[in-house]
Design an enzyme around this catalytic site. Structure first.
Site, PDB file in Angstrom:
ATOM      1  N   ASN A  45      23.761  65.131 124.283  1.00 41.04           N
ATOM      2  CA  ASN A  45      24.641  65.220 123.889  1.00 41.04           C
ATOM      3  C   ASN A  45      25.733  63.835 124.504  1.00 41.04           C
ATOM      4  OD1 ASN A  45      24.237  65.459 126.464  1.00 41.04           O
ATOM      5  ND2 ASN A  45      25.500  65.933 127.749  1.00 41.04           N
ATOM      6  N   ASN A  48      32.212  60.542 126.813  1.00 42.66           N
ATOM      7  CA  ASN A  48      33.325  59.271 126.056  1.00 42.66           C
ATOM      8  C   ASN A  48      33.960  59.072 127.246  1.00 42.66           C
ATOM      9  OD1 ASN A  48      36.274  58.398 124.844  1.00 42.66           O
ATOM     10  ND2 ASN A  48      34.309  57.924 123.424  1.00 42.66           N
ATOM     11  N   CYS A  56      28.447  67.874 122.266  1.00 37.54           N
ATOM     12  CA  CYS A  56      27.054  68.531 122.220  1.00 37.54           C
ATOM     13  C   CYS A  56      26.281  67.676 121.629  1.00 37.54           C
ATOM     14  CB  CYS A  56      27.351  69.766 121.974  1.00 37.54           C
ATOM     15  SG  CYS A  56      29.157  70.555 123.303  1.00 37.54           S
ATOM     16  N   GLU A  58      24.112  70.189 120.354  1.00 36.02           N
ATOM     17  CA  GLU A  58      23.956  71.351 119.200  1.00 36.02           C
ATOM     18  C   GLU A  58      24.455  70.429 118.204  1.00 36.02           C
ATOM     19  OE1 GLU A  58      25.202  71.597 122.597  1.00 36.02           O
ATOM     20  OE2 GLU A  58      24.518  73.929 122.960  1.00 36.02           O
ATOM     21  N   CYS A  96      30.035  75.523 119.443  1.00 34.39           N
ATOM     22  CA  CYS A  96      29.356  74.942 119.240  1.00 34.39           C
ATOM     23  C   CYS A  96      28.212  76.201 118.431  1.00 34.39           C
ATOM     24  CB  CYS A  96      27.993  74.559 120.332  1.00 34.39           C
ATOM     25  SG  CYS A  96      28.278  72.597 120.593  1.00 34.39           S
TER      26      CYS A  96
HETATM   27  N1  THU Z   1      27.090  70.445 126.997  1.00 35.48           N
HETATM   28  C1  THU Z   1      26.309  70.038 125.229  1.00 35.48           C
HETATM   29  O1  THU Z   1      25.790  69.015 124.935  1.00 35.48           O
HETATM   30  N2  THU Z   1      26.061  71.354 124.745  1.00 35.48           N
HETATM   31  C2  THU Z   1      26.742  72.972 125.086  1.00 35.48           C
HETATM   32  O2  THU Z   1      26.786  73.612 124.517  1.00 35.48           O
HETATM   33  C3  THU Z   1      27.210  72.362 126.597  1.00 35.48           C
HETATM   34  C4  THU Z   1      27.958  71.304 126.804  1.00 35.48           C
HETATM   35  C5  THU Z   1      27.147  69.151 127.229  1.00 35.48           C
HETATM   36  C6  THU Z   1      28.520  68.544 126.690  1.00 35.48           C
HETATM   37  C7  THU Z   1      29.419  67.837 127.887  1.00 35.48           C
HETATM   38  O3  THU Z   1      28.526  66.700 127.854  1.00 35.48           O
HETATM   39  C8  THU Z   1      27.905  67.470 129.427  1.00 35.48           C
HETATM   40  O4  THU Z   1      27.272  68.930 128.508  1.00 35.48           O
HETATM   41  C9  THU Z   1      28.895  69.192 130.065  1.00 35.48           C
HETATM   42  O5  THU Z   1      29.842  70.030 129.713  1.00 35.48           O
END
Ligand code: THU
Length: 139
Positions: A45, A48, A56, A58, A96
């Protein structure tokens, strides 16, 4: 697919948490996406200061793969948790899931939520995104 390969994929996803840029949520996510060819694309992830611009883990992995011309995928491992806490079964967000739906067969694409190489849960995309809208709807 050999169990050894799955452990390797989980290790890559866990390792990607070290690259996570999450100074706002402190929630680190790592993903490892396996293409049909066996090639692996990793992602983390990337947050910003304008929160909505975060990406994210994924989607980072998918966009890396698609931007390299790869469109066929077998499975993805997702690892996530607070950077000072225990890992959770980090389930993919709705956006995602929809990005996965664009490129993957819902019945066969596997989403593996891993806490460790020994502790993980496996779902198909169809289980996590039932009755979905996809490219065929526009044909
Ligand atoms: N996040 C992901 O990377 N994947 C997901 O499917 C759910 C959330 C990240 C986004 C953000 O940087 C952090 O988790 C908290 O929401």
């Amino acid at each position: 697919m050999a169990e050894k390969d799955l452990k390797k994929l989980i290790e890559k996803a866990l390792d990607m948490r070290n690259s996570s840029y999450a100074p706002y949520s402190h929630y680190r996510v790592g993903a490892a996406l396996e293409a049909a060819s066996g090639q692996i694309f990793t992602g983390c992830n990337v947050e910003n200061s304008s929160y909505g611009a975060a990406n994210c883990a994924e989607r980072t992995a998918f966009f890396k793969a698609v931007s390299e011309g790869v469109h066929d995928f077998r499975r993805i491992v997702i690892t996530g948790g607070a950077d000072d806490g225990e890992l959770q079964y980090a389930s993919p967000c709705g956006i995602c899931r929809q990005v996965m739906r664009e490129f993957c067969d819902p019945a066969t694409f596997e989403i593996i939520l891993a806490k460790s190489t020994e502790d993980y849960k496996t779902y198909t995309l169809e289980q996590l995104l039932p009755e979905s809208f996809g490219p065929e709807n526009l044909l």
